[in-house]
Scaffold this active site. Structure first.
Site, PDB file in Angstrom:
ATOM      1  N   ARG A 133      44.365  54.371  32.970  1.00  0.00           N
ATOM      2  CA  ARG A 133      43.816  53.792  34.186  1.00  0.00           C
ATOM      3  C   ARG A 133      43.789  54.853  35.286  1.00  0.00           C
ATOM      4  O   ARG A 133      44.442  55.896  35.183  1.00  0.00           O
ATOM      5  CB  ARG A 133      44.637  52.588  34.628  1.00  0.00           C
ATOM      6  CG  ARG A 133      46.044  52.936  35.105  1.00  0.00           C
ATOM      7  CD  ARG A 133      46.856  51.687  35.392  1.00  0.00           C
ATOM      8  NE  ARG A 133      46.205  50.860  36.383  1.00  0.00           N
ATOM      9  CZ  ARG A 133      46.566  49.605  36.647  1.00  0.00           C
ATOM     10  NH1 ARG A 133      47.538  49.049  35.960  1.00  0.00           N
ATOM     11  NH2 ARG A 133      45.948  48.913  37.582  1.00  0.00           N
ATOM     12  N   GLU A 140      38.288  39.779  36.052  1.00  0.00           N
ATOM     13  CA  GLU A 140      38.718  38.453  36.491  1.00  0.00           C
ATOM     14  C   GLU A 140      38.131  38.216  37.878  1.00  0.00           C
ATOM     15  O   GLU A 140      38.246  39.073  38.755  1.00  0.00           O
ATOM     16  CB  GLU A 140      40.243  38.393  36.574  1.00  0.00           C
ATOM     17  CG  GLU A 140      40.953  38.600  35.263  1.00  0.00           C
ATOM     18  CD  GLU A 140      42.468  38.567  35.444  1.00  0.00           C
ATOM     19  OE1 GLU A 140      42.990  37.511  35.859  1.00  0.00           O
ATOM     20  OE2 GLU A 140      43.111  39.593  35.195  1.00  0.00           O
ATOM     21  N   LYS A 160      46.103  44.624  42.937  1.00  0.00           N
ATOM     22  CA  LYS A 160      45.447  43.497  43.604  1.00  0.00           C
ATOM     23  C   LYS A 160      46.399  42.780  44.547  1.00  0.00           C
ATOM     24  O   LYS A 160      46.007  42.323  45.616  1.00  0.00           O
ATOM     25  CB  LYS A 160      44.897  42.513  42.562  1.00  0.00           C
ATOM     26  CG  LYS A 160      43.573  42.926  41.954  1.00  0.00           C
ATOM     27  CD  LYS A 160      43.048  41.826  41.060  1.00  0.00           C
ATOM     28  CE  LYS A 160      41.725  42.220  40.423  1.00  0.00           C
ATOM     29  NZ  LYS A 160      41.204  41.169  39.531  1.00  0.00           N
TER      30      LYS A 160
END
Length: 557
Positions: free
Chosen positions: A265, A39, A275
Site C-alpha cells: 500500500r 467501500e 479513513k
C-alpha cells in the site's frame, strides 16, 4: 490558452505485469479482468489512486477490462454521497468502467444461497456468542482458539436459525453465521471467521430488503467469482486473508476461480490516510471538509490544483512492489510541478502588494505589452498586459537597506519590470509607524522591448500589475498538512502544521485572469502554481489556491 502536448511515456514493468503476461502467454487466461472494489463509506485518497491506476492500467494495457464494484456490505457506514464521489474521482483520474459497474449488494441473494450451501455441508454454523466472547475464544498468535459451545449444532438447526436471522426474528448482535474451519489454525483468519451478522439498517441500494449482511471476506471472493475476475489485486494487509479467500472458493459452487495477489500500500509522508483519522480531521474541523486542499483525498487534491496526469505519473514513479515503504511527499509535489510547468500558462499576480509610482511616466496614460503565455511553448499564444504610471509590486521585492546579494529594488538601484521597462528607485514613502507604503521610481523609456536600450542588462527582474487595471482576488497559500513526516501516536493531531494555510485577501492580479475558468491552472510568475478554486471562487470574488511552490521548500528544513 491550450494545454501543452502530452509526452510519450514508457510503461514500467512490475511483478503483477509479469504475472499477467505469463498468464496470457500460457493460455491460462485469454482476457484479463480486474476490479477496483471501494467501500462507499468515505472519499477516495491518494492511496486509492495507486490501486485505481494499477487495476485499470493493467486492464487497459492488456486489452482487458476493469470493473468498478462497490463493496456495499455495511449499510451503517455507507452513503450515496460517497458512491457518487468515488465514481466522479475514478472518471477524473482518466479511467472508465463502461458497462461494468457493479455492487456487492447485487449478489446478496446468491451469497445467501451459498451461505446455506455451507450450512448444509456442515461447514458453517450459527453462533450465539457475543462479539467480545468470539474475540476471547479466538486465541492468540501463539495459542490456539477455543471452540464455541454452539459449534456442533446440527445442519438442520443451523439452517433454521439462519433463515430466522434473515426473517428479522433476532436483534442486532444476537447471532452470527461463522465458517467451521479450524480453531487451532496458525492463521487467525481461519479460526471460524464470521460470515454474516445481523444488522437492522436500511441499505442505500437495497432498502429494507435485508437485515443480515455478509462480511467483507465472504462477499469479496464470491463477487470476484461471479464477475469472472481473473486477477483480484489487493494491498498487503489482505495477504493473511488469502487462505480464507481460497477456502471459500474451494468450498462453494462458484462459476469461476479468481486468484488474489497482493501489493504494498502507499504510505505518504506529511499526511495521514487512515479513513478513521481523515474522518476525525473533518469532524473536529481541523480541515474545512473532505475536499479541503490540504487533504490527501482525490477531491482535495483536485481542488488544490493537482492534475489527473500528475497523479498518474506519481503512481508510475513509485512503482508496484511487495515491501511496505514510505514515499516522500516531495515526489508527489514534483510530479505536479513538472506537469504544470509544461501545461500551465503564465500570469503575473502580486500577493503582498506595495504601491510603486513611476514619477516620469505620463500621468493619465497607459499602454499595453504583448506577453507570451508560456516561455517555451509558442503554441500557447500571447496575452495583452496593461501598463500605467502606478503599479503594484511584491512587498518582498523592495528593501530600503538591502542585504548582501539582494538583487531587487532598493534606493538608487535598477531592476527590469517583467516584459516592460528598466526602472530606478529614487525614494520610498513611509507611514507614521515607519512602514514603507509606496516606492517612487523613474523609468528609462529606451529600454522597452524592441528598442536598442532593451539590451541593457540589470541584475534583477520583478513582476508587477497595473494598479488601475488590477483584479482583486483572494489567494490561499496551502502547504503540507502536517509538520512531521510520519504523524502518529496518541498526539498525532498535535503534529498538524500551523502554517498549512495562509489566506491573503488583498492580492492584485493582471486583468487577463478575469476570464479564468474554475479549476484552470496557472503559474504565477516567481510565486508558484495556482488554480481557480472550484468551490468558493466567483467572477466577482475570485479565489485562487496554491497547488505547489516553484521549488521544493521542505528539503532544507
Amino acid at each position: 490558452m491550450s494545454d501543452a502536448p502530452e509526452k510519450e511515456t514508457v510503461t514500467p514493468t512490475n511483478f503483477l505485469r509479469q504475472i499477467v503476461e505469463a498468464d496470457l502467454a500460457s493460455g491460462k487466461h485469454t482476457t484479463i479482468i480486474t476490479r477496483f472494489p471501494p467501500e462507499p463509506n468515505g472519499y477516495l485518497h491518494i492511496g486509492h489512486a495507486k490501486s485505481i491506476c494499477l487495476n485499470f492500467g493493467l486492464a487497459r494495457d492488456f486489452n482487458g477490462r476493469c470493473h468498478l464494484r462497490f463493496d456495499d456490505t455495511n449499510p451503517a457506514k455507507e452513503d450515496v454521497e460517497f458512491t457518487e464521489s468515488i465514481k466522479e474521482s475514478v472518471h477524473w483520474l482518466g479511467f472508465d468502467w463502461g458497462e461494468h459497474l457493479y455492487y456487492a449488494s447485487n449478489y446478496f441473494e446468491q451469497l445467501y444461497q451459498w451461505a446455506e450451501h455451507l450450512i448444509t455441508a456442515g461447514k458453517a454454523y450459527v453462533d450465539d456468542l457475543t462479539a467480545e466472547e468470539i474475540r476471547q475464544h479466538r486465541g492468540t498468535l501463539t495459542e490456539p482458539g477455543t471452540e464455541s459451545p454452539y459449534r456442533n449444532r446440527s445442519a438442520e438447526e443451523n439452517l433454521d436459525l439462519f433463515r430466522r436471522m434473515r426473517s428479522g426474528e433476532f436483534a442486532d448482535g444476537a447471532k452470527v453465521l461463522r465458517a467451521r474451519i479450524d480453531m487451532a489454525s496458525p492463521n487467525i483468519n481461519l479460526r471460524d471467521p464470521v460470515l454474516y451478522r445481523i444488522l437492522h439498517a436500511s441499505h442505500p441500494h437495497t432498502g429494507d430488503a435485508w437485515c443480515i449482511y455478509p462480511m467483507y471476506d465472504f462477499a469479496h471472493g464470491q463477487s470476484d467469482a461471479i464477475e469472472g475476475i481473473t486477477h483480484s489485486i489487493c494491498t498487503l494487509e489482505f495477504e493473511d486473508h488469502r487462505p480464507l479467500y481460497e477456502w471459500l472458493l474451494n468450498n462453494l459452487p462458484v462459476p469461476h476461480q479468481p486468484r488474489q495477489y497482493e501489493f504494498s500500500r502507499l504510505n505518504l509522508s506529511y499526511t495521514v490516510m487512515s479513513k478513521r483519522k481523515l474522518m476525525q480531521l473533518v469532524q473536529d474541523r481541523d480541515v474545512s471538509g473532505w475536499d479541503d486542499p490540504r487533504m490527501p483525498t482525490l477531491v482535495g487534491l483536485r481542488r488544490r490544483g493537482y492534475t489527473p496526469e500528475s497523479i498518474r505519473t506519481f503512481c508510475e514513479r513509485i512503482g508496484v512492489g511487495r515491501s511496505d515503504s514510505w514515499i516522500d511527499m516531495s515526489i508527489l509535489e514534483e510530479s505536479v510541478r513538472e506537469d504544470l510547468n509544461e501545461r500551465a500558462p503564465r500570469a503575473m499576480a502580486v500577493l503582498r502588494p506595495l504601491k510603486l509610482v513611476i514619477e516620469n511616466y505620463p500621468a493619465g496614460e497607459d499602454e499595453e505589452f504583448i506577453v507570451a503565455n508560456h516561455p517555451q511553448n509558442a503554441e500557447m499564444g500571447t496575452r495583452t498586459v496593461p501598463f500605467s504610471r502606478e503599479l503594484w509590486i511584491e512587498r518582498d521585492d523592495f528593501m530600503e537597506e538591502p542585504v548582501k546579494g539582494f538583487k531587487r529594488l532598493s534606493p538608487g538601484q535598477e531592476v527590469r519590470l517583467r516584459a516592460a521597462y528598466i526602472i530606478r528607485c529614487t525614494e520610498c514613502v513611509k507611514d507614521g509607524a515607519g512602514n514603507v507604503v509606496e516606492v517612487r521610481c523613474t523609468y528609462d523609456p529606451e529600454t522597452k522591448s524592441g528598442l536598442p536600450g532593451a539590451e541593457r542588462k540589470v541584475k534583477g527582474v520583478i513582476h508587477w500589475v497595473s494598479a488601475s487595471h488590477a483584479l482583486d482576488a483572494e489567494i490561499r497559500l496551502y502547504d503540507r498538512l502536517f509538520a512531521q513526516p510520519n504523524p502518529s501516536g496518541d498526539d498525532w493531531k498535535q503534529q498538524i502544521n500551523p502554517d498549512s494555510v495562509e489566506i491573503l485577501t488583498d492580492c492584485k492580479l493582471e486583468p487577463s485572469l478575469k476570464t479564468a475558468a474554475v479549476e484552470q491552472r496557472f503559474q504565477f510568475e516567481r510565486s508558484g502554481y495556482f488554480c481557480v478554486d472550484l468551490k468558493d471562487s466567483t467572477p466577482a470574488s475570485p479565489v485562487f489556491n496554491r497547488t505547489v511552490t516553484l521549488r521544493d521548500s521542505w528539503t532544507k528544513r
